[in-house]
Design a protein around this motif. Sequence first.
Motif, mmCIF file in Angstrom:
data_model
loop_
_atom_site.group_PDB
_atom_site.id
_atom_site.type_symbol
_atom_site.label_atom_id
_atom_site.label_comp_id
_atom_site.label_asym_id
_atom_site.label_seq_id
_atom_site.Cartn_x
_atom_site.Cartn_y
_atom_site.Cartn_z
ATOM 1 N N LEU A 192 48.259 24.994 43.707
ATOM 2 C CA LEU A 192 47.741 25.334 42.235
ATOM 3 C C LEU A 192 48.526 25.973 41.286
ATOM 4 O O LEU A 192 47.921 25.762 40.550
ATOM 5 N N MET A 193 49.503 25.428 40.826
ATOM 6 C CA MET A 193 50.719 25.001 40.027
ATOM 7 C C MET A 193 49.965 23.676 39.463
ATOM 8 O O MET A 193 49.735 23.646 38.245
ATOM 9 N N PHE A 194 49.925 22.653 40.247
ATOM 10 C CA PHE A 194 49.756 21.276 39.772
ATOM 11 C C PHE A 194 48.490 21.871 38.816
ATOM 12 O O PHE A 194 48.436 20.853 38.158
ATOM 13 N N TRP A 195 47.086 22.074 40.078
ATOM 14 C CA TRP A 195 46.097 22.103 39.149
ATOM 15 C C TRP A 195 45.670 22.611 38.009
ATOM 16 O O TRP A 195 45.387 22.737 36.963
ATOM 17 N N VAL A 196 46.054 23.861 37.397
ATOM 18 C CA VAL A 196 47.040 24.731 36.464
ATOM 19 C C VAL A 196 47.367 24.178 35.183
ATOM 20 O O VAL A 196 46.564 23.746 34.493
ATOM 21 N N MET A 197 48.114 23.348 35.977
ATOM 22 C CA MET A 197 49.379 22.237 34.199
ATOM 23 C C MET A 197 48.175 21.396 34.534
ATOM 24 O O MET A 197 48.367 20.720 32.915
ATOM 25 N N LEU A 198 47.671 20.759 35.189
ATOM 26 C CA LEU A 198 46.501 19.672 34.428
ATOM 27 C C LEU A 198 45.773 20.199 33.906
ATOM 28 O O LEU A 198 45.391 19.333 33.178
ATOM 29 N N VAL A 199 44.874 21.358 33.933
ATOM 30 C CA VAL A 199 43.980 21.731 33.226
ATOM 31 C C VAL A 199 44.456 22.707 31.591
ATOM 32 O O VAL A 199 44.668 21.749 31.030
ATOM 33 N N MET A 200 45.670 23.198 31.961
ATOM 34 C CA MET A 200 46.090 23.565 31.009
ATOM 35 C C MET A 200 47.492 23.221 30.380
ATOM 36 O O MET A 200 46.900 23.257 29.198
ATOM 37 N N VAL A 201 47.768 22.362 30.369
ATOM 38 C CA VAL A 201 48.777 21.536 29.796
ATOM 39 C C VAL A 201 47.960 20.917 28.033
ATOM 40 O O VAL A 201 48.104 20.410 27.132
ATOM 41 N N PRO A 202 47.008 19.680 28.612
ATOM 42 C CA PRO A 202 46.576 18.995 27.843
ATOM 43 C C PRO A 202 45.158 19.959 26.753
ATOM 44 O O PRO A 202 45.410 19.097 25.556
ATOM 45 N N SER A 203 44.569 20.484 27.579
ATOM 46 C CA SER A 203 43.576 21.541 26.858
ATOM 47 C C SER A 203 44.740 22.030 25.529
ATOM 48 O O SER A 203 44.394 22.321 24.429
ATOM 49 N N ALA A 204 45.965 22.740 25.830
ATOM 50 C CA ALA A 204 46.744 23.478 25.018
ATOM 51 C C ALA A 204 46.942 22.343 23.796
ATOM 52 O O ALA A 204 46.585 23.136 22.773
ATOM 53 N N LEU A 205 47.582 21.394 24.326
ATOM 54 C CA LEU A 205 48.146 20.853 23.161
ATOM 55 C C LEU A 205 47.037 20.012 22.386
ATOM 56 O O LEU A 205 47.207 19.454 21.533
ATOM 57 N N ILE A 206 45.863 20.099 22.765
ATOM 58 C CA ILE A 206 45.081 19.331 22.215
ATOM 59 C C ILE A 206 43.951 19.675 21.403
ATOM 60 O O ILE A 206 43.769 20.075 19.737
ATOM 61 N N LEU A 207 44.174 21.641 21.333
ATOM 62 C CA LEU A 207 43.432 22.160 21.025
ATOM 63 C C LEU A 207 45.167 22.955 19.398
ATOM 64 O O LEU A 207 44.031 23.236 18.277
ATOM 65 N N GLY A 208 45.914 22.821 20.112
ATOM 66 C CA GLY A 208 46.938 23.341 18.952
ATOM 67 C C GLY A 208 47.163 22.072 17.577
ATOM 68 O O GLY A 208 47.145 22.002 16.746
ATOM 69 N N VAL A 209 47.108 20.766 18.145
ATOM 70 C CA VAL A 209 47.178 19.448 17.390
ATOM 71 C C VAL A 209 46.216 20.008 16.486
ATOM 72 O O VAL A 209 46.253 19.474 15.482
ATOM 73 N N LEU A 210 44.574 19.988 16.631
ATOM 74 C CA LEU A 210 43.856 19.791 16.071
ATOM 75 C C LEU A 210 43.194 20.992 15.168
ATOM 76 O O LEU A 210 43.438 21.036 14.221
ATOM 77 N N ALA A 211 43.757 22.398 15.686
ATOM 78 C CA ALA A 211 44.233 23.298 14.551
ATOM 79 C C ALA A 211 45.251 23.295 14.009
ATOM 80 O O ALA A 211 45.175 23.835 12.895
ATOM 81 N N GLY A 212 46.223 22.412 14.091
ATOM 82 C CA GLY A 212 47.290 22.770 13.050
ATOM 83 C C GLY A 212 47.301 21.286 12.027
ATOM 84 O O GLY A 212 48.206 20.947 11.052
ATOM 85 N N MET A 213 46.810 20.374 12.322
ATOM 86 C CA MET A 213 46.121 19.321 11.595
ATOM 87 C C MET A 213 46.049 19.326 10.062
ATOM 88 O O MET A 213 46.526 18.915 8.928
ATOM 89 N N LYS A 214 44.917 20.647 9.814
ATOM 90 C CA LYS A 214 44.768 20.684 8.758
ATOM 91 C C LYS A 214 44.562 22.374 8.990
ATOM 92 O O LYS A 214 43.464 23.207 9.276
ATOM 93 N N GLU A 215 45.667 23.122 8.127
ATOM 94 C CA GLU A 215 45.830 24.525 8.445
ATOM 95 C C GLU A 215 44.835 25.403 7.531
ATOM 96 O O GLU A 215 44.923 24.586 5.774
ATOM 97 N N GLY A 216 43.769 26.271 7.866
ATOM 98 C CA GLY A 216 43.502 26.838 7.230
ATOM 99 C C GLY A 216 41.540 26.870 6.950
ATOM 100 O O GLY A 216 40.988 27.482 6.153
ATOM 101 N N SER A 217 42.395 25.652 7.326
ATOM 102 C CA SER A 217 40.357 24.536 7.661
ATOM 103 C C SER A 217 39.594 25.921 9.012
ATOM 104 O O SER A 217 39.930 26.839 9.369
ATOM 105 N N ALA A 218 38.405 25.297 9.144
ATOM 106 C CA ALA A 218 36.963 25.983 9.693
ATOM 107 C C ALA A 218 38.025 25.823 11.507
ATOM 108 O O ALA A 218 37.396 27.007 11.922
ATOM 109 N N THR A 219 38.698 24.304 11.585
ATOM 110 C CA THR A 219 38.756 24.448 12.987
ATOM 111 C C THR A 219 40.024 25.136 13.062
ATOM 112 O O THR A 219 39.958 25.611 14.150
#
Length: 348
Positions: free
Chosen positions: A135-162
Amino acid sequence: MGLFILRRVGVMILTALCLTFVVFFMTNLYPNLEKLAKTQGNFRMSDEAVASWLEKGGYLQSTPKKYMEWIGLAPSYQHTAEDGTITGRCITPGMDPADAPQFCGILQGYWGYSTVFKDEVSSIIATRLSLTGTLMFWVMLVMVPSALILGVLAGMKEGSATDRTLSTFAITTTATPEYVSGVLFIAIFSSSAVGLKWFKGTATSAMESPNIENFLLPVLTIALYGMGYIARMTRASMTEVMTAQYIRTARLKGVSFPKIVMKHALRNALIAPFTVIMLQFPWLLNGVVIVETLFNYKGFGWTLVQAAGNNDIELLLGVSVVSVLVVLITQLISDIGYVYLNPRIRIS
């Protein structure tokens, strides 16, 4: 680096001994032992009968002595009945007491016997740990890449609509407990009206057939809750990196924004989230209790609930040992990885 690892391992062993002793002391309090005696014997047992049962099992010894026996650093307790029958922790049914080993603890590979599941603790933990590991394997496979992508996109331009949109989503997922999102997923996706192929499986059937169809609902429930925290940490790290002097210099030199992000900012921005990601393993091991109970998935967290609820002392101690080791080992890996990822850190 070698001396650093040796020091960390030494601290880890000392911490493990302290934590396991605390758990051992709490589980071996007399009210728990009295409940164990009545569960295994008769709930109408008198106080004298309870004391006799506990003495026969060696439970009335001092806590340090019992702890050393459980670890495997002291000879195991033996009891000789009036008819000459010898019983003890190291004496299995049908074994000649003369052939029984003196030491039989954690260090010797014997974790005790479960009074609820009627099986050796090591066998139970191995089976349940493998289920939660899948169960942990599938969770990490979904959670980690999705979270990193969301964090990077949000932090690229602080304060933007994204940034505002993704940050709001991350906070919402973290603020929503698993039992709320889990019930919502069950109500929405498990109904016959929806009938989606990917949501027809059940977590119970996943114990026999570990595929994504059976795992999807519990995986989404756990991943969404942990995703927000990792995404927020990644966003904060990315925002800090994007305001660094070398990023400003690259912009002034005319370097394209995508190249700045991918070549200069991304690696440094992922140093801090690495530690957070490693800390997800202990949380996933013990924090999935609600999800495993909700979806009737009999993994490690479910076993912990059963051991605590039924006062299964040996199993509860075994689960505690594994939990402590997972926390300490992942923390050690996190420290070592952080040193390798961050070149500014030097160890003398």
